[in-house]
Design a protein around this motif. Structure first.
Motif, short mmCIF file in Angstrom:
data_model
loop_
_atom_site.label_atom_id
_atom_site.label_comp_id
_atom_site.label_asym_id
_atom_site.label_seq_id
_atom_site.Cartn_x
_atom_site.Cartn_y
_atom_site.Cartn_z
N VAL A 89 -4.25 -33.18 -10.13
CA VAL A 89 -3.73 -32.25 -11.15
C VAL A 89 -4.86 -31.59 -11.92
CG1 VAL A 89 -2.36 -32.05 -13.25
CG2 VAL A 89 -1.54 -33.48 -11.36
N PHE A 90 -5.75 -32.39 -12.51
CA PHE A 90 -6.81 -31.84 -13.35
C PHE A 90 -7.84 -31.08 -12.52
CE2 PHE A 90 -5.30 -35.30 -16.15
CZ PHE A 90 -5.04 -34.54 -17.29
N GLY A 91 -8.18 -31.61 -11.34
CA GLY A 91 -9.15 -30.93 -10.49
C GLY A 91 -8.66 -29.57 -10.02
N THR A 92 -7.38 -29.49 -9.66
CA THR A 92 -6.79 -28.22 -9.23
C THR A 92 -6.76 -27.21 -10.37
OG1 THR A 92 -5.42 -29.37 -7.61
CG2 THR A 92 -4.79 -27.12 -8.18
N LEU A 93 -6.35 -27.66 -11.55
CA LEU A 93 -6.30 -26.76 -12.71
C LEU A 93 -7.69 -26.27 -13.10
CD1 LEU A 93 -3.62 -28.56 -14.93
CD2 LEU A 93 -3.33 -26.52 -13.49
N ILE A 94 -8.67 -27.15 -13.04
CA ILE A 94 -10.05 -26.75 -13.35
C ILE A 94 -10.55 -25.75 -12.32
CG2 ILE A 94 -12.44 -27.55 -13.49
CD1 ILE A 94 -11.39 -30.15 -14.69
N GLY A 95 -10.19 -25.98 -11.05
CA GLY A 95 -10.61 -25.07 -10.00
C GLY A 95 -10.02 -23.68 -10.14
N LEU A 96 -8.88 -23.58 -10.81
CA LEU A 96 -8.23 -22.28 -11.02
C LEU A 96 -8.58 -21.66 -12.37
CD1 LEU A 96 -4.64 -23.18 -9.68
CD2 LEU A 96 -6.41 -21.87 -8.49
N ALA A 97 -9.28 -22.39 -13.21
CA ALA A 97 -9.62 -21.92 -14.55
C ALA A 97 -10.72 -20.87 -14.50
CB ALA A 97 -10.06 -23.10 -15.42
N PRO A 98 -10.87 -20.07 -15.57
CA PRO A 98 -11.98 -19.10 -15.65
C PRO A 98 -13.32 -19.84 -15.56
CG PRO A 98 -10.34 -18.66 -17.35
CD PRO A 98 -9.95 -19.97 -16.72
N ARG A 99 -14.34 -19.11 -15.12
CA ARG A 99 -15.62 -19.75 -14.86
C ARG A 99 -16.22 -20.42 -16.10
NH1 ARG A 99 -17.97 -19.15 -10.08
NH2 ARG A 99 -17.14 -17.60 -8.61
N ILE A 104 -17.59 -25.73 -18.65
CA ILE A 104 -17.53 -26.68 -19.76
C ILE A 104 -16.88 -27.99 -19.32
CG2 ILE A 104 -16.50 -27.13 -22.02
CD1 ILE A 104 -16.75 -24.14 -22.60
N LEU A 105 -15.74 -27.89 -18.65
CA LEU A 105 -15.01 -29.09 -18.23
C LEU A 105 -15.79 -29.90 -17.20
CD1 LEU A 105 -11.40 -27.62 -18.01
CD2 LEU A 105 -12.35 -29.07 -19.81
N MET A 106 -16.45 -29.21 -16.28
CA MET A 106 -17.19 -29.92 -15.25
C MET A 106 -18.43 -30.62 -15.81
SD MET A 106 -15.40 -29.99 -12.69
CE MET A 106 -16.58 -30.92 -11.74
N ARG A 107 -18.99 -30.10 -16.92
CA ARG A 107 -20.10 -30.81 -17.54
C ARG A 107 -19.63 -32.14 -18.10
NH1 ARG A 107 -21.51 -27.04 -15.37
NH2 ARG A 107 -21.44 -28.68 -13.81
N ALA A 108 -18.40 -32.16 -18.63
CA ALA A 108 -17.84 -33.42 -19.13
C ALA A 108 -17.61 -34.39 -17.98
CB ALA A 108 -16.53 -33.14 -19.87
N VAL A 109 -17.12 -33.86 -16.85
CA VAL A 109 -16.90 -34.71 -15.67
C VAL A 109 -18.24 -35.24 -15.15
CG1 VAL A 109 -16.10 -34.74 -13.27
CG2 VAL A 109 -14.76 -33.56 -15.02
N ASP A 110 -19.26 -34.40 -15.13
CA ASP A 110 -20.58 -34.82 -14.67
C ASP A 110 -21.15 -35.91 -15.56
OD1 ASP A 110 -20.51 -33.04 -12.59
OD2 ASP A 110 -21.61 -31.47 -13.63
N ALA A 114 -22.24 -39.69 -14.28
CA ALA A 114 -23.61 -40.20 -14.44
C ALA A 114 -23.62 -41.69 -14.75
CB ALA A 114 -24.31 -39.43 -15.56
N VAL A 115 -22.48 -42.22 -15.21
CA VAL A 115 -22.39 -43.65 -15.53
C VAL A 115 -21.79 -44.38 -14.33
CG1 VAL A 115 -21.45 -45.35 -17.14
CG2 VAL A 115 -21.98 -43.04 -17.94
N ARG A 149 -13.65 -33.90 -9.32
CA ARG A 149 -14.69 -33.03 -8.75
C ARG A 149 -14.32 -32.57 -7.35
NH1 ARG A 149 -19.64 -31.09 -8.71
NH2 ARG A 149 -20.05 -31.63 -10.87
N LEU A 150 -13.85 -33.49 -6.52
CA LEU A 150 -13.51 -33.13 -5.14
C LEU A 150 -12.32 -32.15 -5.12
CD1 LEU A 150 -14.17 -33.59 -2.17
CD2 LEU A 150 -12.54 -35.49 -2.16
N ALA A 151 -11.31 -32.40 -5.95
CA ALA A 151 -10.15 -31.51 -6.00
C ALA A 151 -10.56 -30.13 -6.48
CB ALA A 151 -9.09 -32.10 -6.93
#
Length: 270
Positions: A89-99, A104-110, A114-115, A149-151
């Motif tokens: 759900v979240f990966g798909t929505l992020i993939g469709l979001a504006p760049r 911003i969201l992917m930096r939080a995921v990264d 990292a942990v 990330r994969l989604a």
């Protein structure tokens, strides 16, 4: 089926089928009570009467390993299934979001990626407190960034796919394209990762139980059994070795099966 022609995949399927039986109907594999205490046979070595020996209180280790499958694997399955759905759900929505929002969201995921997964799960349990429910929640949160990330990657690639473009040209709405074309394709690819991820989730849950953060005695659970036998390795090695072998076998079987599924998926996409 191509998968059944691979000896390692077939062996993994057979073994996991036995594990499923142990989870659903353990009484089919043993007639003993996993909580039955008999001090007269305490610390007996493996024999025909007690295949995996007995522990400090005379409980049958084989029976406890069989009944422990439900608690040990159940947490891994719940955590992986929840992480799969949340990641989809979240990966798909992020993939469709504006760049800009995607960045911003992917930096939080990264940051979460990292942990190390086990360390992140340990931190979450330390905050929430011990218990099987909190362990399942902690393991879920520790593995979900990988699925997100994969989604997200697959969604962004599918946005430009020909069948998605064709669906839009035919006047199909964005929501329908997302639910009928994008998400099912992403889910199929995430499912392969989830097959491998089940083993990792089980290992993390067992590690947390080993540290005393999961279920408590006298409940049968592989990580807890490992913890209970660690001080008896010199005199009663079987108490810790057999639940450890069970964890190792399940992790290997799920990993082998997942890698075969991934290979078949890649060959089908080629």
């Amino acid at each position: 089926m191509m998968l059944l022609r691979k000896p390692s995949a077939l062996l993994s399927i057979v073994f996991l089928a036995v594990v499923v039986v142990a989870m659903i109907a353990p009484q089919l594999l043993t007639q003993r009570d996993p909580l039955e205490v008999d001090l007269s046979v305490a610390l007996h070595a493996p024999s025909l009467d007690h295949l995996f020996g007995t522990d400090q209180t005379g409980r049958d280790v084989y029976t406890r390993v069989i009944y422990g499958a439900q608690a040990s694997i159940g947490v891994g399955l719940i955590a992986t299934g929840t992480a799969l759905i949340a990641g989809l759900v979240f990966g798909t929505l992020i993939g469709l979001a504006p760049r800009w929002l995607d960045a911003i969201l992917m930096r939080a995921v990264d940051l979460l990626l990292a942990v190390p997964e086990f360390v992140l799960a340990l931190i979450i349990v330390a905050v929430l407190g011990p218990g099987p429910v909190n362990i399942a929640f902690a393991v879920t949160l520790s593995v979900v960034p990988v699925y997100i990330r994969l989604a997200r990657v697959h969604t962004r690639s599918l946005r430009q796919a020909e069948f998605v473009t064709s669906a839009r040209l035919l006047g199909i709405g964005s929501v329908r394209v997302l639910s009928r074309h994008v998400m099912p394709t992403v889910l199929a690819r995430l499912s392969v990762l989830a097959t491998i991820g089940v083993g990792t989730a089980i290992l993390s849950a067992a590690g947390l139980s080993f540290l005393g953060l999961g279920v408590t005695e006298p409940a049968p659970e592989w990580g807890l059994m490992l913890s209970g036998g660690r001080n008896e390795l010199a005199t009663a090695w079987w108490i810790a070795v057999f639940p450890g072998l069970a964890i190792t076998a399940v992790v290997i079987a799920t990993s082998v099966l997942g890698r075969h599924l991934r290979r078949l998926t890649e060959e089908g996409a080629a």
